[in-house]
Design an enzyme around this catalytic site. Structure first.
Site, PDB file in Angstrom:
ATOM      1  N   ASP A  14       0.824  -1.224   0.000  1.00 32.91           N
ATOM      2  CA  ASP A  14       0.000   0.000   0.000  1.00 32.91           C
ATOM      3  C   ASP A  14       0.853   1.266   0.000  1.00 32.91           C
ATOM      4  O   ASP A  14       0.425   2.303   0.509  1.00 32.91           O
ATOM      5  CB  ASP A  14      -0.957   0.022   1.207  1.00 32.91           C
ATOM      6  CG  ASP A  14      -1.775  -1.239   1.328  1.00 32.91           C
ATOM      7  OD1 ASP A  14      -2.432  -1.599   0.339  1.00 32.91           O
ATOM      8  OD2 ASP A  14      -1.753  -1.875   2.402  1.00 32.91           O
ATOM      9  N   HIS A  42      -4.042  -1.121  -6.867  1.00 34.66           N
ATOM     10  CA  HIS A  42      -3.195   0.001  -7.266  1.00 34.66           C
ATOM     11  C   HIS A  42      -4.075   1.161  -7.716  1.00 34.66           C
ATOM     12  O   HIS A  42      -4.776   1.074  -8.718  1.00 34.66           O
ATOM     13  CB  HIS A  42      -2.224  -0.428  -8.368  1.00 34.66           C
ATOM     14  CG  HIS A  42      -1.185  -1.382  -7.874  1.00 34.66           C
ATOM     15  ND1 HIS A  42      -0.219  -1.948  -8.673  1.00 34.66           N
ATOM     16  CD2 HIS A  42      -0.950  -1.868  -6.628  1.00 34.66           C
ATOM     17  CE1 HIS A  42       0.561  -2.739  -7.940  1.00 34.66           C
ATOM     18  NE2 HIS A  42       0.123  -2.707  -6.704  1.00 34.66           N
TER      19      HIS A  42
END
Length: 430
Positions: A14, A42
């Site tokens: 992340d 993403h």
């Protein structure tokens, strides 16, 4: 010869890899995913418009860029088709630019059922997976009972492999976990439909990559998750099921070490983690909640709140060493705006001794107490700044400290979610 850059996470995932991959794809030949599955999320923001990709490489939003899915990726047929159709609905041409390795394993319905049954049975000891069948699919790959994209081309052999896999998994599901098994005919029919759909996209990804390098093209390898979740080098067993390091890029795409020219490690200006597992610098207080709120720290794939904490240099240095990281990209600097003081963990207290190295097991990590250096914060906004000189002096000092402590130069600083919110100190392709 062409140039190749690997972009990977230097923390627990992340970190903002999607934005950076998109940023670097303006003049390249291809982007390749080499590990993980649709557990990745993403997020790209371009001119204020948000797009979340799970399987398809982040270069897909750039016209003319070839997008490759390597043999190291596990593919959910339903998730792939859904993502393609959603992107095509926006007017993008997808299937002519998307190439998929025949050696990529498929995530089957029984993998998802097994993943979810395990997490439920584990209760408080659960790993915290996304429940999307990633781990069981990799288990079948290693156990040599996996079904791959190539198998879809041979209906009779596909039926034989599917029956054998179902015999095994239905036994585990019904006898061990006490849940319903899966129906052969329904899954087989669905696979035949997917076989026809995926056939035009099937291609020798490793061969394409070698040809692109010979042609002098630029290639970007897009990692998912992060180094500290690596199956071998992460906080085992609280890890993902694939190799998230530069080694995974080599094996998961089919290239040699001589084909990699630059390794870009992505790290937030602080630290986050999703799910279970050790996190020495975690802030379980209003400071941590403030970071979560300002950084919108919720999973792009699952929506789960991320655990937040101070930057951990011990962990970051480990990622730099394991991957041979050439340069760092620090993201979400603007999330720290307005904080009175900041901390960086520079060592651990472990069994009454100070160590600048991380333990190699999860229990050891749990027993570590962070040793901090404190830095002044800044009140000015860094959001959207594109010049190093325009950053507040305290922000520059913080970044310089990160660079020195990590022993690795910072090449890129991200100051917001949009493609343009970036300070480019060194272009990895330069």
């Amino acid at each position: 010869m062409g140039q190749s850059v690997v972009v990977l996470g230097a923390q627990w995932g992340d970190e903002g890899k999607g934005k950076i991959v998109d940023l670097l794809t303006e003049e390249i030949g291809a982007v390749v995913r080499f590990q993980g599955g649709h557990n990745a999320g993403h997020t790209l923001v371009i001119n204020g418009k948000k797009t979340v990709l799970h399987l398809i490489p982040s270069g897909i939003l750039r016209n003319g860029v070839l997008c490759l899915i390597g043999n190291g990726v596990v593919i959910s047929p339903a998730a792939l088709r859904k993502e393609i159709e959603e992107l095509e609905d926006t007017g993008l041409e997808i299937r002519s630019r998307l190439k998929i390795s025949p050696a990529a394993p498929l995530i089957m319905e029984y993998h998802i059922a097994l993943d979810q049954a395990r997490e439920k049975a584990a209760g408080g000891r659960a790993i915290g997976t996304t429940g999307r069948g990633i781990g069981p699919a990799y288990e079948d790959k290693v156990g040599r009972r996996g079904i791959r994209v190539a198998d879809l081309h041979y209906p009779d052999q596909l039926a034989e492999k599917l029956r054998a896999a179902l015999d095994y998994h239905n036994f585990v599901l019904t006898r061990y976990f006490g849940v319903d098994g899966m129906d052969f005919q329904r899954i087989y029919d669905e696979m035949l439909v997917f076989a026809e759909y995926v056939e035009p996209m099937k291609s020798d990804v490793a061969g394409i990559l070698h040809d692109l390098r010979k042609q002098g093209k630029r290639v970007l390898f897009e990692g998912a998750q992060g180094t500290l979740l690596d199956i071998d080098h992460g906080t085992y067993p609280y890890v993902t099921s694939s190799s998230t390091t530069v080694g995974g890029a080599l094996s998961g795409a089919g290239v040699g070490v001589q084909d990699i020219d630059y390794v870009l490690g992505i790290a937030k200006a602080y630290a986050t983690r999703v799910g279970g597992g050790p996190f020495p610098t975690e802030l379980d207080d209003k400071i941590g909640q403030g970071i979560r709120d300002r950084g919108v720290e919720y999973g792009a794939s699952t929506g789960r709140p991320r655990r937040c904490g101070w930057m951990d240099i011990v962990a970051l240095k480990r990622a730099v060493a394991i991957n041979g990281i050439t340069g760092l990209c620090i993201t979400k600097l603007d999330v720290l705006d307005g904080m009175d003081k900041l901390k960086i963990c520079i060592a651990y207290e472990y069994h009454d001794k100070r160590s600048e190295y991380a333990p190699l097991d999860a229990q050891g990590w749990e027993e570590c107490t962070p040793v901090y250096l404190e830095f002044p914060g800044w009140n000015e906004s860094t959001h959207g700044i594109t010049s190093w000189e325009k950053l507040p002096p305290a922000a520059r000092a913080y970044l310089c400290a990160l660079e020195e402590l990590a022993g690795c130069p910072i090449g890129i600083v991200s100051t917001g979610p949009d493609r343009e919110h970036t300070i480019m100190l060194h272009d990895p392709f330069a």
